[in-house]
Design an enzyme around this catalytic site. Structure first.
Site, mmCIF file in Angstrom:
data_model
loop_
_atom_site.group_PDB
_atom_site.id
_atom_site.type_symbol
_atom_site.label_atom_id
_atom_site.label_comp_id
_atom_site.label_asym_id
_atom_site.label_seq_id
_atom_site.Cartn_x
_atom_site.Cartn_y
_atom_site.Cartn_z
ATOM 1 N N ASP A 150 5.160 4.628 6.558
ATOM 2 C CA ASP A 150 5.687 4.512 7.913
ATOM 3 C C ASP A 150 4.909 5.362 8.917
ATOM 4 O OD1 ASP A 150 8.222 3.865 9.757
ATOM 5 O OD2 ASP A 150 7.748 5.989 9.954
ATOM 6 N N ALA A 178 8.837 2.124 11.765
ATOM 7 C CA ALA A 178 7.884 1.059 11.448
ATOM 8 C C ALA A 178 8.324 0.296 10.203
ATOM 9 C CB ALA A 178 6.485 1.641 11.258
ATOM 10 N N ASP A 179 8.855 1.009 9.212
ATOM 11 C CA ASP A 179 9.389 0.346 8.021
ATOM 12 C C ASP A 179 10.557 -0.568 8.375
ATOM 13 O OD1 ASP A 179 7.971 0.984 5.629
ATOM 14 O OD2 ASP A 179 8.676 3.038 5.782
ATOM 15 N N VAL A 180 11.487 -0.035 9.160
ATOM 16 C CA VAL A 180 12.687 -0.803 9.511
ATOM 17 C C VAL A 180 12.320 -2.041 10.327
ATOM 18 C CG1 VAL A 180 14.812 -0.740 10.868
ATOM 19 C CG2 VAL A 180 14.254 1.157 9.343
ATOM 20 N N GLY A 183 10.959 -4.646 8.075
ATOM 21 C CA GLY A 183 12.028 -5.290 7.324
ATOM 22 C C GLY A 183 12.812 -6.286 8.164
#
Length: 407
Positions: A150, A178-180, A183
């Site tokens: 991230d 950034a990960d969320v 997703g």
């Protein structure tokens, strides 16, 4: 209405998802699909499972393979262990693919193909399969083979460059945004592809780039650069497009105020008891206020410090000026609004009788109902036998697969 009836009423009821993802972006995507009613089967490596099982602040939970990172986004899923490096494991995978609607993975590009399941193989096994690959940089390009975390993506996307102040330098967001975002983009893309498949009967290959998703999420900051060539600057809690708009000191804490419209500014001045600011030529128009935002801040905070943030929040919001306190996580979760909406759900803690687990549900209500996971996050391999039986494997075959270490 029974739980089964509720599941059938959800938008993705009847959709089978094979979730081969690890850590955050991929599991978060699978969790969103599970909350919408999909049957999400989490495929994990025998003996170790998702790395997130060992990620969290509690060493005890990490040792139990129930780290906080895993608990956060795997509720409602079923866990099946499978060794794709073995011939038997690949045979099981081919069988599972035939009955699946969606395959999620977030390996580095090319890894799944080296295991024998490239896009062409997947399409042949199931022409209607929606195959979604999430990676840091996408399936091609000069960075495609790099590992991505991230913070790396936040830095490369420009997010960190636009966050902070001239004194602090670049700052990452306080959570893995950034990960969320990756997703969420994956879950949206999968849902869209499922709609297309209903019309055409044909699946899709979705290539989700966390980097590109992060850049698109920056919205007007990127758009302004594309239009004018001006990059967003680090201005802390201020809003580059308006003033007064940012976080302001009060008698007991910070208060966000977004007086972006002329009438909101004029009402704000009246509510805080500073009507003279409306006539001050430094603050008369939007552009004037932006040019003199520090002087305006000082004048407003002189009045705002006379009362608490909660008092100002109530009074300003009631008058039509957007305002809200800056809360910690505990305060946010215990706020009347969040409690009223039923965002937090309580489940039995996996593998611990009498213990409870609290997790977040969806930020979306469907037909007036808050969405939460139907079951707690799974123990490693908890549902292996059940899923294999559903795929047509007999008890003797399942036992043989166990003895081989394939599951």
């Amino acid at each position: 209405m029974t739980a089964a009836d509720e599941d059938r009423a959800l938008p993705l009821a009847g959709v089978r998802v094979l979730d081969m993802t690890n850590v955050l972006a991929g599991p978060y995507a699978g969790y969103q699909l599970a909350l919408m009613g999909a049957d999400v089967v989490k495929i994990e490596v025998p003996g170790s499972g998702d790395l997130a099982r060992r990620l969290g602040a509690s060493a005890e939970l990490n040792e139990q393979r129930m780290g906080a990172s895993f608990l956060a986004q795997n509720g409602g899923k079923r866990s099946l262990t499978l060794d794709l490096k073995s011939d038997s494991g690949r045979r099981v995978m081919r069988s599972l693919l035939g009955g699946a609607d969606v395959l999620l993975e977030n390996f580095r590009p090319g890894v799944l193909e080296r295991l024998g399941f490239g896009p062409d193989v997947l399409r042949e096994a199931n022409p209607g399969l929606v195959y979604c690959a999430i990676s840091g940089f996408g399936a091609d390009g000069p960075l495609s083979g790099r590992p991505a975390y991230d913070q790396i993506v936040q830095g490369l996307s420009g997010m960190m460059g636009a966050t902070g102040t001239p004194d602090t330098g670049p700052l990452r967001a306080g959570f893995p945004i950034a990960d969320v975002l990756g997703g969420l983009a994956a879950a949206f893309a999968v849902s869209s592809a499922l709609v297309q498949r209903e019309r055409t009967g044909v699946g899709a290959h979705l290539d989700v780039s966390m980097l590109e998703t992060a850049i698109t999420a920056m919205g007007w900051g990127v758009s302004n650069f594309l239009s004018t060539g001006v990059e967003p600057s680090r201005i802390g809690n201020e809003n580059a497009t308006a003033a007064p708009s940012g976080a302001f000191a009060t008698g007991d804490g910070a208060l966000n105020i977004s007086a972006n419209k002329q009438e909101q500014f004029e009402i704000l001045c009246g509510v805080v008891g500073a009507p003279e600011l409306r006539e001050d030529p430094r603050f008369a128009r939007r552009e004037d206020r932006k040019a003199h935002r520090e002087e305006l801040r000082e004048a407003l905070e002189e009045r705002l410090k006379e009362r608490t943030a909660a008092e100002w929040e109530r009074e300003l919001s009631g008058a039509g000026v957007p305002a809200g306190r800056v809360l910690g996580v505990r305060e946010a979760l215990e706020s009347e609004q969040v409690v009223h909406r039923g965002l937090v759900h309580t489940l039995p803690f996996p593998g611990a009788k009498g213990r409870e687990l609290r997790v977040l549900g969806s930020g979306v209500h469907v037909d007036g109902a808050a969405l939460g996971p139907r079951r707690p996050p799974p123990l490693l391999g908890e549902h292996t036998a059940a899923v294999l039986r559903e795929a047509g494997f007999g008890e003797a075959e399942i036992e043989a697969l166990r003895e081989e270490g394939a599951v």
